[in-house]
Write a protein that holds these residues in place. Structure first.
Motif, PDB file in Angstrom:
ATOM      1  N   TYR A   1       5.546   0.542  -6.971  1.00  0.00           N
ATOM      2  CA  TYR A   1       5.622   0.534  -5.512  1.00  0.00           C
ATOM      3  C   TYR A   1       6.359  -0.703  -4.997  1.00  0.00           C
ATOM      4  CZ  TYR A   1       4.143   0.796  -0.648  1.00  0.00           C
ATOM      5  OH  TYR A   1       4.135   0.866   0.712  1.00  0.00           O
TER       6      TYR A   1
ATOM      7  N   LYS B   1       3.649  -5.948   0.721  1.00  0.00           N
ATOM      8  CA  LYS B   1       3.680  -4.653   0.029  1.00  0.00           C
ATOM      9  C   LYS B   1       2.276  -4.204  -0.345  1.00  0.00           C
ATOM     10  CE  LYS B   1       7.999  -3.294  -0.802  1.00  0.00           C
ATOM     11  NZ  LYS B   1       8.458  -1.928  -0.853  1.00  0.00           N
TER      12      LYS B   1
ATOM     13  N   THR C   1       0.553  -2.421   2.608  1.00  0.00           N
ATOM     14  CA  THR C   1       0.978  -1.030   2.810  1.00  0.00           C
ATOM     15  C   THR C   1       0.556  -0.149   1.636  1.00  0.00           C
ATOM     16  OG1 THR C   1       3.208  -1.468   1.938  1.00  0.00           O
ATOM     17  CG2 THR C   1       2.914  -1.633   4.315  1.00  0.00           C
ATOM     18  N   PHE C   2       0.539  -0.697   0.433  1.00  0.00           N
ATOM     19  CA  PHE C   2       0.087   0.051  -0.749  1.00  0.00           C
ATOM     20  C   PHE C   2      -1.372   0.461  -0.579  1.00  0.00           C
ATOM     21  CE2 PHE C   2      -1.933  -0.043  -4.989  1.00  0.00           C
ATOM     22  CZ  PHE C   2      -1.180   0.907  -5.652  1.00  0.00           C
TER      23      PHE C   2
ATOM     24  N   TYR D   1      -3.097   0.697   2.174  1.00  0.00           N
ATOM     25  CA  TYR D   1      -3.229   1.620   3.308  1.00  0.00           C
ATOM     26  C   TYR D   1      -2.804   3.040   2.915  1.00  0.00           C
ATOM     27  CZ  TYR D   1      -2.456   3.760   7.860  1.00  0.00           C
ATOM     28  OH  TYR D   1      -2.480   4.607   8.925  1.00  0.00           O
ATOM     29  N   ARG D   2      -1.722   3.159   2.169  1.00  0.00           N
ATOM     30  CA  ARG D   2      -1.198   4.465   1.794  1.00  0.00           C
ATOM     31  C   ARG D   2      -1.994   5.154   0.697  1.00  0.00           C
ATOM     32  NH1 ARG D   2       5.360   4.120   1.587  1.00  0.00           N
ATOM     33  NH2 ARG D   2       5.621   4.983   3.659  1.00  0.00           N
ATOM     34  N   TRP D   3      -2.474   4.388  -0.256  1.00  0.00           N
ATOM     35  CA  TRP D   3      -3.061   4.975  -1.462  1.00  0.00           C
ATOM     36  C   TRP D   3      -4.581   4.939  -1.477  1.00  0.00           C
ATOM     37  CZ3 TRP D   3       0.517   7.775  -3.481  1.00  0.00           C
ATOM     38  CH2 TRP D   3       1.851   7.362  -3.378  1.00  0.00           C
TER      39      TRP D   3
END
Length: 68
Positions: A36, A59, A62-63, A65-67
């Motif tokens: 990522y 990063k 956001t990682f 939050y997304r996963w």
């Protein structure tokens, strides 16, 4: 070979950043997070410690939050 070395360097950084509560990843998440991150060798070699911490921390946010 270069990819393995890069992955090992990043994993060592992750352990340090976890110790200082900059990020919070399990060892099982390291490889997915490295993919990522997608940091270039040039950036890793030339970035200041601050730039590297900020790039990884940004990063990471956001990682997570997304996963999760």
């Amino acid at each position: 070979e270069n990819e393995d070395l890069r992955r090992d360097v990043l994993k060592d950084l992750f352990h340090l950043y976890i110790k200082y509560e900059i990020i919070d990843l399990s060892d099982a998440e390291f490889d997915a997070f490295i993919r990522y991150l997608n940091l270039s060798d040039e950036f890793i070699q030339n970035a200041t410690q601050f730039e590297l911490v900020m790039a990884i921390k940004g990063k990471y946010e956001t990682f997570k939050y997304r996963w999760h």
